[in-house]
Scaffold this motif. Structure first.
Motif, PDB file in Angstrom:
ATOM      1  N   LEU A  37     -21.059  10.743 -40.952  1.00 16.58           N
ATOM      2  CA  LEU A  37     -21.498   9.995 -40.064  1.00 16.58           C
ATOM      3  C   LEU A  37     -21.173  10.343 -38.437  1.00 16.58           C
ATOM      4  CD1 LEU A  37     -23.851   7.935 -38.951  1.00 16.58           C
ATOM      5  CD2 LEU A  37     -22.137   5.978 -39.084  1.00 16.58           C
ATOM      6  N   GLU A  38     -19.984  10.529 -38.429  1.00 19.63           N
ATOM      7  CA  GLU A  38     -19.010  10.732 -37.269  1.00 19.63           C
ATOM      8  C   GLU A  38     -19.847  12.201 -36.999  1.00 19.63           C
ATOM      9  OE1 GLU A  38     -15.084   8.062 -37.339  1.00 19.63           O
ATOM     10  OE2 GLU A  38     -15.451   9.918 -38.596  1.00 19.63           O
ATOM     11  N   TRP A  39     -19.588  13.172 -37.807  1.00 21.44           N
ATOM     12  CA  TRP A  39     -20.049  14.549 -37.433  1.00 21.44           C
ATOM     13  C   TRP A  39     -21.590  14.478 -37.056  1.00 21.44           C
ATOM     14  CZ3 TRP A  39     -16.830  18.143 -36.331  1.00 21.44           C
ATOM     15  CH2 TRP A  39     -15.620  18.169 -37.079  1.00 21.44           C
ATOM     16  N   ALA A  40     -22.340  13.881 -37.587  1.00 25.43           N
ATOM     17  CA  ALA A  40     -23.870  13.604 -37.365  1.00 25.43           C
ATOM     18  C   ALA A  40     -24.104  13.082 -35.657  1.00 25.43           C
ATOM     19  CB  ALA A  40     -24.427  12.827 -38.236  1.00 25.43           C
ATOM     20  N   ALA A  41     -23.067  12.176 -35.564  1.00 25.07           N
ATOM     21  CA  ALA A  41     -23.077  11.523 -34.020  1.00 25.07           C
ATOM     22  C   ALA A  41     -22.683  12.467 -33.236  1.00 25.07           C
ATOM     23  CB  ALA A  41     -22.527  10.246 -34.095  1.00 25.07           C
ATOM     24  N   LEU A  42     -21.797  13.342 -33.360  1.00 22.12           N
ATOM     25  CA  LEU A  42     -21.027  14.192 -32.539  1.00 22.12           C
ATOM     26  C   LEU A  42     -22.132  15.288 -32.339  1.00 22.12           C
ATOM     27  CD1 LEU A  42     -18.891  15.511 -30.782  1.00 22.12           C
ATOM     28  CD2 LEU A  42     -17.907  16.621 -32.963  1.00 22.12           C
ATOM     29  N   ASP A  43     -22.813  15.902 -33.378  1.00 27.45           N
ATOM     30  CA  ASP A  43     -23.816  16.683 -33.243  1.00 27.45           C
ATOM     31  C   ASP A  43     -25.082  16.142 -32.405  1.00 27.45           C
ATOM     32  OD1 ASP A  43     -22.396  18.577 -34.754  1.00 27.45           O
ATOM     33  OD2 ASP A  43     -23.443  18.185 -36.489  1.00 27.45           O
ATOM     34  N   ALA A  44     -25.268  15.050 -32.482  1.00 27.17           N
ATOM     35  CA  ALA A  44     -26.490  14.582 -31.715  1.00 27.17           C
ATOM     36  C   ALA A  44     -25.960  14.443 -30.258  1.00 27.17           C
ATOM     37  CB  ALA A  44     -26.749  12.951 -32.132  1.00 27.17           C
ATOM     38  N   ILE A  45     -24.755  14.171 -30.002  1.00 27.61           N
ATOM     39  CA  ILE A  45     -24.323  14.064 -28.557  1.00 27.61           C
ATOM     40  C   ILE A  45     -24.394  15.466 -27.867  1.00 27.61           C
ATOM     41  CG2 ILE A  45     -22.197  13.909 -27.254  1.00 27.61           C
ATOM     42  CD1 ILE A  45     -21.438  11.651 -29.122  1.00 27.61           C
ATOM     43  N   CYS A  46     -23.895  16.547 -28.559  1.00 25.40           N
ATOM     44  CA  CYS A  46     -23.791  17.801 -28.068  1.00 25.40           C
ATOM     45  C   CYS A  46     -25.273  18.400 -28.034  1.00 25.40           C
ATOM     46  CB  CYS A  46     -23.338  18.737 -29.218  1.00 25.40           C
ATOM     47  SG  CYS A  46     -21.400  18.223 -29.122  1.00 25.40           S
ATOM     48  N   THR A  47     -26.188  17.970 -28.877  1.00 21.13           N
ATOM     49  CA  THR A  47     -27.533  18.269 -28.662  1.00 21.13           C
ATOM     50  C   THR A  47     -28.185  17.863 -27.395  1.00 21.13           C
ATOM     51  OG1 THR A  47     -28.175  18.602 -31.110  1.00 21.13           O
ATOM     52  CG2 THR A  47     -30.013  18.331 -29.542  1.00 21.13           C
ATOM     53  N   VAL A  48     -27.923  16.479 -27.144  1.00 26.17           N
ATOM     54  CA  VAL A  48     -28.500  15.684 -26.090  1.00 26.17           C
ATOM     55  C   VAL A  48     -27.963  16.261 -24.826  1.00 26.17           C
ATOM     56  CG1 VAL A  48     -28.386  13.558 -24.662  1.00 26.17           C
ATOM     57  CG2 VAL A  48     -29.040  13.578 -27.185  1.00 26.17           C
ATOM     58  N   GLU A  49     -26.545  16.422 -24.833  1.00 22.80           N
ATOM     59  CA  GLU A  49     -25.794  17.185 -23.581  1.00 22.80           C
ATOM     60  C   GLU A  49     -25.828  18.608 -23.613  1.00 22.80           C
ATOM     61  OE1 GLU A  49     -24.886  15.025 -21.532  1.00 22.80           O
ATOM     62  OE2 GLU A  49     -25.200  12.995 -22.601  1.00 22.80           O
ATOM     63  N   GLY A  50     -26.124  19.260 -24.179  1.00 17.26           N
ATOM     64  CA  GLY A  50     -26.490  20.790 -24.149  1.00 17.26           C
ATOM     65  C   GLY A  50     -24.971  21.364 -24.084  1.00 17.26           C
ATOM     66  N   ILE A  51     -24.163  20.994 -25.032  1.00 17.05           N
ATOM     67  CA  ILE A  51     -22.814  21.534 -25.177  1.00 17.05           C
ATOM     68  C   ILE A  51     -22.749  21.890 -26.774  1.00 17.05           C
ATOM     69  CG2 ILE A  51     -21.878  20.664 -23.162  1.00 17.05           C
ATOM     70  CD1 ILE A  51     -20.570  18.426 -24.850  1.00 17.05           C
ATOM     71  N   ASP A  52     -21.537  22.239 -27.182  1.00 19.53           N
ATOM     72  CA  ASP A  52     -21.278  22.498 -28.583  1.00 19.53           C
ATOM     73  C   ASP A  52     -20.049  21.750 -28.910  1.00 19.53           C
ATOM     74  OD1 ASP A  52     -18.999  24.159 -28.003  1.00 19.53           O
ATOM     75  OD2 ASP A  52     -20.173  26.013 -28.141  1.00 19.53           O
ATOM     76  N   ARG A  53     -19.781  21.322 -30.235  1.00 20.22           N
ATOM     77  CA  ARG A  53     -18.655  20.826 -30.693  1.00 20.22           C
ATOM     78  C   ARG A  53     -17.113  21.116 -29.960  1.00 20.22           C
ATOM     79  NH1 ARG A  53     -19.601  21.583 -37.121  1.00 20.22           N
ATOM     80  NH2 ARG A  53     -21.391  20.050 -37.105  1.00 20.22           N
ATOM     81  N   HIS A  54     -17.134  22.525 -29.945  1.00 23.52           N
ATOM     82  CA  HIS A  54     -15.852  23.305 -29.091  1.00 23.52           C
ATOM     83  C   HIS A  54     -15.830  22.534 -27.827  1.00 23.52           C
ATOM     84  CE1 HIS A  54     -16.042  25.403 -32.851  1.00 23.52           C
ATOM     85  NE2 HIS A  54     -17.092  25.925 -32.432  1.00 23.52           N
ATOM     86  N   GLN A  55     -16.764  22.614 -27.065  1.00 25.89           N
ATOM     87  CA  GLN A  55     -16.895  22.275 -25.433  1.00 25.89           C
ATOM     88  C   GLN A  55     -16.395  20.467 -25.744  1.00 25.89           C
ATOM     89  OE1 GLN A  55     -20.702  23.752 -24.734  1.00 25.89           O
ATOM     90  NE2 GLN A  55     -19.817  25.243 -23.382  1.00 25.89           N
ATOM     91  N   PHE A  56     -17.136  19.887 -26.403  1.00 21.48           N
ATOM     92  CA  PHE A  56     -17.088  18.479 -26.592  1.00 21.48           C
ATOM     93  C   PHE A  56     -15.567  18.012 -26.652  1.00 21.48           C
ATOM     94  CE2 PHE A  56     -16.590  14.297 -28.551  1.00 21.48           C
ATOM     95  CZ  PHE A  56     -17.419  13.560 -28.039  1.00 21.48           C
ATOM     96  N   ALA A  57     -14.940  18.758 -27.745  1.00 20.24           N
ATOM     97  CA  ALA A  57     -13.455  18.626 -28.000  1.00 20.24           C
ATOM     98  C   ALA A  57     -12.373  18.887 -27.101  1.00 20.24           C
ATOM     99  CB  ALA A  57     -13.045  19.014 -29.519  1.00 20.24           C
ATOM    100  N   THR A  58     -12.906  20.105 -26.423  1.00 18.01           N
ATOM    101  CA  THR A  58     -12.020  20.612 -25.306  1.00 18.01           C
ATOM    102  C   THR A  58     -11.945  19.653 -23.950  1.00 18.01           C
ATOM    103  OG1 THR A  58     -12.441  22.835 -25.841  1.00 18.01           O
ATOM    104  CG2 THR A  58     -11.461  22.479 -23.630  1.00 18.01           C
ATOM    105  N   GLN A  59     -13.217  18.800 -23.905  1.00 14.45           N
ATOM    106  CA  GLN A  59     -13.208  18.177 -22.595  1.00 14.45           C
ATOM    107  C   GLN A  59     -12.471  16.863 -22.870  1.00 14.45           C
ATOM    108  OE1 GLN A  59     -17.527  17.950 -21.872  1.00 14.45           O
ATOM    109  NE2 GLN A  59     -17.631  19.819 -20.888  1.00 14.45           N
ATOM    110  N   VAL A  60     -12.722  16.246 -24.303  1.00 13.25           N
ATOM    111  CA  VAL A  60     -11.936  15.073 -24.662  1.00 13.25           C
ATOM    112  C   VAL A  60     -10.580  15.447 -24.841  1.00 13.25           C
ATOM    113  CG1 VAL A  60     -11.673  13.687 -26.765  1.00 13.25           C
ATOM    114  CG2 VAL A  60     -14.081  14.194 -26.047  1.00 13.25           C
ATOM    115  N   ASP A  61     -10.115  16.427 -25.389  1.00 12.70           N
ATOM    116  CA  ASP A  61      -8.747  16.792 -25.184  1.00 12.70           C
ATOM    117  C   ASP A  61      -8.020  16.914 -23.829  1.00 12.70           C
ATOM    118  OD1 ASP A  61      -6.427  17.378 -26.791  1.00 12.70           O
ATOM    119  OD2 ASP A  61      -6.552  19.447 -26.102  1.00 12.70           O
ATOM    120  N   ARG A  62      -8.723  17.245 -22.946  1.00 10.36           N
ATOM    121  CA  ARG A  62      -8.255  17.471 -21.522  1.00 10.36           C
ATOM    122  C   ARG A  62      -8.529  16.266 -20.555  1.00 10.36           C
ATOM    123  NH1 ARG A  62     -10.678  23.553 -20.363  1.00 10.36           N
ATOM    124  NH2 ARG A  62      -9.168  24.605 -21.458  1.00 10.36           N
ATOM    125  N   ASP A  63      -9.210  15.329 -21.242  1.00 10.16           N
ATOM    126  CA  ASP A  63      -9.425  14.083 -20.483  1.00 10.16           C
ATOM    127  C   ASP A  63      -8.247  13.142 -20.011  1.00 10.16           C
ATOM    128  OD1 ASP A  63     -10.247  11.495 -19.352  1.00 10.16           O
ATOM    129  OD2 ASP A  63     -11.839  11.383 -20.730  1.00 10.16           O
TER     130      ASP A  63
END
Length: 132
Positions: A37-63
């Motif tokens: 479910l968490e992977w599915a939610a992450l993929d949904a966020i990435c689709t809406v935001e126009g980013i991929d998992r790697h970009q999401f994780a990088t932004q979260v990691d640097r926050d």
């Protein structure tokens, strides 16, 4: 010896409940384990935001507002914060801003320099404590 799933949901899906996947961050490649479910939610966020998992994780990691110790915890919390902010439900420690609820993409900077939707906003008293 045959190993039995600890949870009924794992038995029903005929597979492990946690799934390990690799992510590329600026510091290299790493892996995290999330529920289906968490992977599915992450993929949904990435689709809406126009980013991929790697970009999401990088932004979260640097926050700088993220206080979780591991990348997996930071990603899980960011996923939860994203949906909490967008739901409009009030949750202590997550203060939605007008911009976070607007149409700007999640990964873009708002006027205050923090990543919209990724950070749990601390109440003012806790922010003051963390500065001292």
């Amino acid at each position: 010896m045959t190993r039995r799933p600890q949870h009924a949901s794992a038995a029903a899906s005929n597979g492990p409940s946690l799934v390990t996947r690799n992510l590329r961050l600026g510091r290299g490649r790493t892996s995290i384990r999330l529920e289906h479910l968490e992977w599915a939610a992450l993929d949904a966020i990435c689709t809406v935001e126009g980013i991929d998992r790697h970009q999401f994780a990088t932004q979260v990691d640097r926050d700088p507002m993220r206080r979780e110790k591991t990348l997996t915890s930071r990603v899980r919390s960011a996923i939860l914060a994203y949906f909490v902010v967008r739901s409009g439900v009030g949750v202590a420690g997550i203060a939605p801003t007008a911009q976070a609820l607007g149409t700007q993409a999640l990964g873009r900077q708002n006027g205050h320099g923090d990543m919209m939707g990724f950070s749990a906003k601390l109440p003012a008293a806790e922010q003051e404590e963390s500065r001292n």
